[in-house]
Motif scaffolding. Structure first.
Motif, PDB file in Angstrom:
ATOM      1  N   ASN A   2      42.256  45.012   9.086  1.00 10.71           N
ATOM      2  CA  ASN A   2      42.466  46.323   8.454  1.00 10.71           C
ATOM      3  C   ASN A   2      41.788  47.433   9.257  1.00 10.71           C
ATOM      4  O   ASN A   2      41.083  47.192  10.252  1.00 10.71           O
ATOM      5  N   THR A   3      41.977  48.652   8.783  1.00  9.37           N
ATOM      6  CA  THR A   3      41.463  49.829   9.511  1.00  9.37           C
ATOM      7  C   THR A   3      39.951  49.798   9.640  1.00  9.37           C
ATOM      8  O   THR A   3      39.394  50.122  10.703  1.00  9.37           O
ATOM      9  N   LEU A   4      39.257  49.413   8.593  1.00  9.61           N
ATOM     10  CA  LEU A   4      37.796  49.356   8.627  1.00  9.61           C
ATOM     11  C   LEU A   4      37.313  48.326   9.635  1.00  9.61           C
ATOM     12  O   LEU A   4      36.376  48.601  10.412  1.00  9.61           O
ATOM     13  N   GLN A   5      37.963  47.184   9.643  1.00 13.47           N
ATOM     14  CA  GLN A   5      37.571  46.140  10.583  1.00 13.47           C
ATOM     15  C   GLN A   5      37.823  46.578  12.025  1.00 13.47           C
ATOM     16  O   GLN A   5      37.024  46.304  12.923  1.00 13.47           O
ATOM     17  N   ILE A   6      38.931  47.261  12.246  1.00  9.40           N
ATOM     18  CA  ILE A   6      39.245  47.761  13.592  1.00  9.40           C
ATOM     19  C   ILE A   6      38.190  48.756  14.049  1.00  9.40           C
ATOM     20  O   ILE A   6      37.723  48.721  15.185  1.00  9.40           O
ATOM     21  N   GLU A   7      37.791  49.636  13.141  1.00  7.03           N
ATOM     22  CA  GLU A   7      36.779  50.639  13.483  1.00  7.03           C
ATOM     23  C   GLU A   7      35.435  49.981  13.774  1.00  7.03           C
ATOM     24  O   GLU A   7      34.720  50.371  14.704  1.00  7.03           O
ATOM     25  N   GLN A   8      35.069  48.995  12.969  1.00  7.79           N
ATOM     26  CA  GLN A   8      33.815  48.270  13.193  1.00  7.79           C
ATOM     27  C   GLN A   8      33.845  47.533  14.530  1.00  7.79           C
ATOM     28  O   GLN A   8      32.848  47.522  15.261  1.00  7.79           O
ATOM     29  N   PHE A   9      34.972  46.927  14.840  1.00 12.23           N
ATOM     30  CA  PHE A   9      35.103  46.204  16.112  1.00 12.23           C
ATOM     31  C   PHE A   9      35.015  47.176  17.291  1.00 12.23           C
ATOM     32  O   PHE A   9      34.355  46.885  18.294  1.00 12.23           O
ATOM     33  N   ARG A  10      35.665  48.346  17.148  1.00 10.47           N
ATOM     34  CA  ARG A  10      35.629  49.337  18.230  1.00 10.47           C
ATOM     35  C   ARG A  10      34.192  49.827  18.458  1.00 10.47           C
ATOM     36  O   ARG A  10      33.747  49.965  19.602  1.00 10.47           O
ATOM     37  N   LYS A  11      33.466  50.060  17.369  1.00  5.13           N
ATOM     38  CA  LYS A  11      32.079  50.510  17.485  1.00  5.13           C
ATOM     39  C   LYS A  11      31.205  49.439  18.144  1.00  5.13           C
ATOM     40  O   LYS A  11      30.380  49.747  19.012  1.00  5.13           O
TER      41      LYS A  11
END
Length: 249
Positions: A2-11
């Motif tokens: 999901n979007t949150l997981q993608i953002e966490q992975f990118r960070k």
């Protein structure tokens, strides 16, 4: 994902990338320092004590394997604290005296903090390994902060480097289970390499003494400077600033 997981992975990816980049920049800064020393020494002494350099950056996988072997937690602060050889640079010199000369010049640089010195030349390892190791912290200026990054510096002669390369290949081939006979021969080869280093340094010193005994040639050389393959004659007006012409002593 999901979007949150993608953002966490990118960070998380950005944090690891910046972490590794700091060590890469530290190597870049160190190589610049060494290049300056090489050029200055060549200009002033018509001699380069550094034959070549080689740098390497440990991979994240290699870093984690070492951290696991040491039994420490897996985190970026833990890596920074316990793994000191992520960035490494090897300086190969012609002579043993060059090793200590380069080491002294590095230790005298005010922006370097020498954390550790291990002299395996005066005190070789039992297997015959010889080299001078420095652990130095160098400041790296990022876009939003300054970091003091550790770099492991190995300084050795050509003969020491050749021996270490051979020893590494043999250990890799035998998966560290090297037969005793080969271990003994490696130790003997190390002693032979050390004897060769001492003999070559003695010859180098004798040649230097012969060169210094040629005053006319020396006087002419002292009247010229060379920078970036450009040769300049020192004007007579500048020579008079030292009081006497070199030819006249």
């Amino acid at each position: 994902m999901n979007t949150l997981q993608i953002e966490q992975f990118r960070k998380f990816k950005n944090e690891i990338t910046r972490f590794m980049m700091a060590y890469k920049f530290a190597l870049d800064a160190f190589e610049t320092k060494i290049e300056i020393l090489k050029e200055e020494f060549q200009f002033l002494h018509d001699y380069n004590p550094i034959e070549h350099t080689k740098s390497r950056l440990k991979s994240p996988e290699s870093i984690l394997n070492k951290l696991h072997k040491k039994g420490h937690e897996i985190s970026l602060p833990s890596i920074r604290e316990h793994i000191k050889d992520i960035a490494g640079i090897r300086i190969t010199c012609s002579f043993i005296s060059d090793i200590y000369r380069i080491s002294e010049m590095l230790q005298n640089q005010s922006d370097l903090t020498i954390l550790e010195v291990k002299d395996y030349i005066q005190h070789p390892k039992p297997n015959g390994y010889r080299s001078l190791h420095l652990l130095a912290a160098i400041p790296v200026f990022m876009s939003d902060r300054q970091e003091n990054v550790c770099v492991e510096v190995q300084i050795r002669t050509i003969a020491m480097d050749f021996w270490a390369s051979l020893e590494h290949k043999i250990y890799y081939k035998y998966d560290k289970a090297v037969p005793p006979r080969l271990l003994q021969e490696l130790k003997e080869a190390s002693d032979s390499a050390s004897a060769l280093d001492r003999k070559m340094e003695r010859l180098h010193n004798e040649i230097a003494e012969v060169k210094e005994a040629q005053p006319l040639e020396l006087a002419e050389t002292m009247k010229r400077i060379s920078i970036n393959n450009q040769h300049y004659q020192i004007p007579e007006a500048l020579l008079r600033l030292i009081g006497d012409d070199p030819e006249n002593g």
